[in-house]
Design a protein around this motif. Structure first.
Motif, PDB file in Angstrom:
ATOM      1  N   GLY A  23      -7.253   5.656  -3.950  1.00  0.00           N
ATOM      2  CA  GLY A  23      -7.499   4.468  -3.577  1.00  0.00           C
ATOM      3  C   GLY A  23      -7.162   4.990  -2.192  1.00  0.00           C
ATOM      4  N   LEU A  24      -8.417   4.566  -1.060  1.00  0.00           N
ATOM      5  CA  LEU A  24      -8.214   4.068   0.212  1.00  0.00           C
ATOM      6  C   LEU A  24      -7.109   3.553   0.635  1.00  0.00           C
ATOM      7  CD1 LEU A  24     -12.266   4.701   0.787  1.00  0.00           C
ATOM      8  CD2 LEU A  24     -10.468   6.565   0.990  1.00  0.00           C
ATOM      9  N   HIS A  25      -6.484   4.421   1.421  1.00  0.00           N
ATOM     10  CA  HIS A  25      -5.399   3.029   2.530  1.00  0.00           C
ATOM     11  C   HIS A  25      -6.006   1.901   3.027  1.00  0.00           C
ATOM     12  CE1 HIS A  25      -2.054   1.618   5.670  1.00  0.00           C
ATOM     13  NE2 HIS A  25      -3.052   1.199   5.710  1.00  0.00           N
ATOM     14  N   GLY A  26      -6.806   1.953   3.299  1.00  0.00           N
ATOM     15  CA  GLY A  26      -7.557   0.343   3.571  1.00  0.00           C
ATOM     16  C   GLY A  26      -8.006  -0.117   2.878  1.00  0.00           C
ATOM     17  N   GLU A  27      -8.400   0.239   0.909  1.00  0.00           N
ATOM     18  CA  GLU A  27      -8.848  -0.241  -0.016  1.00  0.00           C
ATOM     19  C   GLU A  27      -7.710  -0.524  -0.894  1.00  0.00           C
ATOM     20  OE1 GLU A  27     -12.583   2.649  -1.686  1.00  0.00           O
ATOM     21  OE2 GLU A  27     -10.128   2.544  -2.085  1.00  0.00           O
ATOM     22  N   LYS A  28      -6.352   0.102  -0.617  1.00  0.00           N
ATOM     23  CA  LYS A  28      -4.976  -0.581  -0.847  1.00  0.00           C
ATOM     24  C   LYS A  28      -4.727  -2.073  -0.113  1.00  0.00           C
ATOM     25  CE  LYS A  28      -3.472   3.720  -1.099  1.00  0.00           C
ATOM     26  NZ  LYS A  28      -3.219   4.985  -2.078  1.00  0.00           N
ATOM     27  N   CYS A  29      -4.381  -1.715   0.925  1.00  0.00           N
ATOM     28  CA  CYS A  29      -3.938  -2.309   2.189  1.00  0.00           C
ATOM     29  C   CYS A  29      -5.096  -3.952   1.920  1.00  0.00           C
ATOM     30  CB  CYS A  29      -4.339  -2.582   3.649  1.00  0.00           C
ATOM     31  SG  CYS A  29      -3.278  -1.361   4.108  1.00  0.00           S
ATOM     32  N   ALA A  86      -7.729  -3.844  -9.015  1.00  0.00           N
ATOM     33  CA  ALA A  86      -6.749  -2.670  -9.365  1.00  0.00           C
ATOM     34  C   ALA A  86      -8.035  -1.766  -9.570  1.00  0.00           C
ATOM     35  CB  ALA A  86      -5.429  -3.211 -10.202  1.00  0.00           C
ATOM     36  N   LYS A  87      -8.623  -2.167 -11.100  1.00  0.00           N
ATOM     37  CA  LYS A  87      -9.694  -1.620 -11.727  1.00  0.00           C
ATOM     38  C   LYS A  87      -9.944  -0.610 -11.029  1.00  0.00           C
ATOM     39  CE  LYS A  87     -12.113  -2.354 -16.456  1.00  0.00           C
ATOM     40  NZ  LYS A  87     -12.399  -3.351 -16.938  1.00  0.00           N
ATOM     41  N   SER A  89       0.897  -0.884  -0.067  1.00  0.00           N
ATOM     42  CA  SER A  89       0.695   0.088   0.295  1.00  0.00           C
ATOM     43  C   SER A  89       1.124   1.816  -0.242  1.00  0.00           C
ATOM     44  CB  SER A  89      -1.430   0.447   1.312  1.00  0.00           C
ATOM     45  OG  SER A  89      -1.340   0.935   1.173  1.00  0.00           O
ATOM     46  N   HIS A  90       2.112   1.519   0.675  1.00  0.00           N
ATOM     47  CA  HIS A  90       2.709   2.576   1.096  1.00  0.00           C
ATOM     48  C   HIS A  90       3.533   2.647  -0.535  1.00  0.00           C
ATOM     49  CE1 HIS A  90       2.105   3.537   4.553  1.00  0.00           C
ATOM     50  NE2 HIS A  90       2.840   2.403   5.454  1.00  0.00           N
TER      51      HIS A  90
END
Length: 354
Positions: free
Chosen positions: A269-275, A306-307, A258-259
């Motif tokens: 994308g939000l942090h939690g979405e990427k995590c 990802a999309k 995510s980072h």
């Protein structure tokens, strides 16, 4: 068991002293502040949207408790932006710093309180990640990462306000919780490989926070998310980090991924979405049930590809390849794999992330 495995690093445990979770209780905020440390004057750090919604209620609650206050608007999480607000907050000479908002304002307040050596209170208005009760701050710099500040003295939550936030924020919070399943397994791996401290209690607490979402996801898919349970789980995850003295129980390879995306594709994308998306792929690498993670994320309305958050295939591949380099000292599953472009592409395709 070698000697190195028994070596316990000493760390100071800072836990929130008071946590209030209520329904339409924003009018009690002044009373809450009073019961914490009898503050005469407080600095409030918030974003513009939030201020519109709850400013009047917070002000009348503080006035009726004879607490003076000064508002500060937070912009972004860059060091210069934080420093600018910090200069103003210092002039307030207040007894307490309060962060009100999603992630950014709470992080800004936490950092400033730490720098000025003042107590800090967290008032989350969205449950989008586990920072509301943790001692960690996400700073946007040349290397996006978290740094250790102080745990909040108090956490004050009005469930009704969180319920009114956009649904994707709560779904993102679930993604940040599911990440704990990956993080704890990575932590154990680090312990086995390097002899670093592994705290069974904080690991179990972080896992429990994730399992609550995993086990109830079918119910949530039918009846909607239980805001209170998710808020409690996010607070518990933050407390797990306080107990561990590091972000280990809640941040593993999926957070590094995510980072890495924050660096490559900032603002998407939000942090939690990427995590959450990172957790799908890391679970596959760890030999965990990644399909169950996909199902849970879908049930709670979080993205699984990802999309869905506007990321390109090549960005996912690059993020997988550079993730571990962002924190070389942190042992994760990515240390065990020579992540080539081919492997990264294959991993993302097999898990349907791309």
């Amino acid at each position: 068991m070698t000697k190195s495995h028994d070596r316990m690093q000493s760390h100071t445990m800072e836990l929130p002293r008071l946590i209030e979770i209520g329904e339409r209780n924003i009018g009690d905020f002044g009373k809450f502040v009073n019961s914490l440390n009898k503050s005469k004057r407080i600095s409030l750090i918030s974003g513009t949207n939030v201020t519109k919604i709850i400013q009047k209620k917070i002000e009348s609650s503080l006035k009726s408790n004879k607490i003076k206050f000064v508002w500060h608007m937070s912009g972004n999480n860059t060091i210069p932006a934080i420093n600018t607000i910090q200069k103003d907050v210092k002039k307030d000479q207040s007894d307490l710093i309060v962060g009100i908002g999603g992630g950014r304002s709470v992080d800004t307040a936490k950092m400033i309180a730490f720098n000025l050596d003042k107590p800090f209170v967290s008032v989350p208005t969205a449950a989008s990640h586990d920072g509301m009760a943790s001692p960690f701050v996400s700073i946007v710099g040349d290397k996006p990462h978290s740094i250790v500040a102080s745990a909040p003295l108090g956490v004050f939550v009005d469930i009704d306000i969180i319920r009114k936030a956009p649904p994707k924020l709560l779904a993102s919070g679930c993604g940040d919780l599911i990440a704990n399943i990956i993080a704890v397994k990575d932590w154990r791996l680090g312990h086995e490989k390097t002899g670093e401290y592994y705290g069974r209690y904080s690991a179990d607490l972080a896992l429990m926070s994730a399992k609550i979402v995993m086990e109830n996801s079918s119910h949530y898919a039918k009846n909607g998310l239980d805001v209170r349970i998710i808020v409690e789980a996010l607070i518990s995850a933050g407390v797990a980090s306080c107990i561990a003295g590091s972000s280990r129980p809640c941040s593993g390879a999926e957070h590094l991924f995510s980072h890495a995306l924050d660096k490559i594709a900032p603002g998407r994308g939000l942090h939690g979405e990427k995590c959450g998306i990172g957790s799908i792929m890391m679970a596959k690498l760890q030999g965990q049930d990644w399909k169950k993670i996909v199902k849970t994320l879908k049930d709670v309305g979080a993205p699984t590809s990802a999309k869905q958050i506007g990321l390109k295939s090549e960005e996912i591949v690059t993020a997988l390849m550079i993730a571990q380099e962002l924190r070389p000292e942190r042992y994760t599953i990515l240390k065990e794999i020579e992540m080539t472009e081919k492997k990264a592409l294959n991993l993302a395709k097999v898990t349907n992330v791309i």
